[in-house]
Design a protein around this motif. Structure first.
Motif: not given
Length: 196
Positions: A100-112, A131-137
């Motif tokens: 039950n872990i939440i795994f967070h990443s940016d929108q790189d194609s590897q993670y999608a 969110r796309r282009g939002n490095c602070w996320d």
């Protein structure tokens, strides 16, 4: 710093254009809630590149948001989905197959990619994307890479892939996890029960 003849290696700030769009099939579940109450609840992942020998090599890292420790990483000569899957696999095994872990990443194609999403399903994890282009996320991961590159990686890169793997592994699993002080306010204020 002047008296001690010290010079900062910190890179100059970059300007980023933030957008609000999420992936329709993978929402931003984390929403910058970086203060996590216990280990193995939320992991973050990202990829960076480093010069070694005569070309770029690619590093994928998995960070536990509560403890601010690296729980998995993988270095490769190719930046494909296998890179992020290998880092996730190492983290999953090292941490005793948590659920039950939440795994967070940016929108790189590897993670999608399909193979990464299949791992999410197999390990019973929920995927979250910035969110796309939002490095602070995904700021905690950006901080890990900035620390690695400004404090540790030689200015001209590494002589070989083998040298890079040995040195980066020593930094991530040794120095970063156990020696380097956490200067970030969200790391100092964390209330979690830390595991070694």
């Amino acid at each position: 710093m002047t008296e001690a003849e010290l010079v900062s290696k910190q890179p100059q700030p970059k300007t980023h254009r933030a957008e609000q769009r999420e992936r329709p099939n993978i929402p931003n579940r984390l929403k910058r809630e970086f203060d996590v109450p216990q280990p193995d609840c939320v992991w973050c992942g990202d990829i960076t590149y480093i010069w070694a020998g005569k070309g770029w090599i690619y590093l994928a890292v998995v960070l536990d948001l509560c403890t601010r420790r690296i729980v998995g990483w993988h270095l490769s000569k190719t930046m494909d989905a296998g890179l992020v899957v290998a880092a996730l696999d190492k983290a999953y095994q090292l941490r005793g197959k948590p659920q039950n872990i939440i795994f967070h990443s940016d929108q790189d194609s590897q993670y999608a990619s399909v193979i990464f999403q299949q791992r999410m399903w197999r390990y019973k994890m929920k995927q979250s994307m910035s969110r796309r282009g939002n490095c602070w996320d995904n700021a905690p991961m950006e901080r890990v890479f900035r620390s690695l590159k400004s404090e540790w990686v030689p200015k001209g890169g590494y002589q070989s892939f083998i040298d890079a793997r040995k040195d980066i592994g020593s930094y991530l699993m040794g120095y970063y996890n156990y020696v380097r002080p956490s200067m970030e306010p969200w790391a100092i204020a964390s209330n979690c029960g830390r595991k070694p």
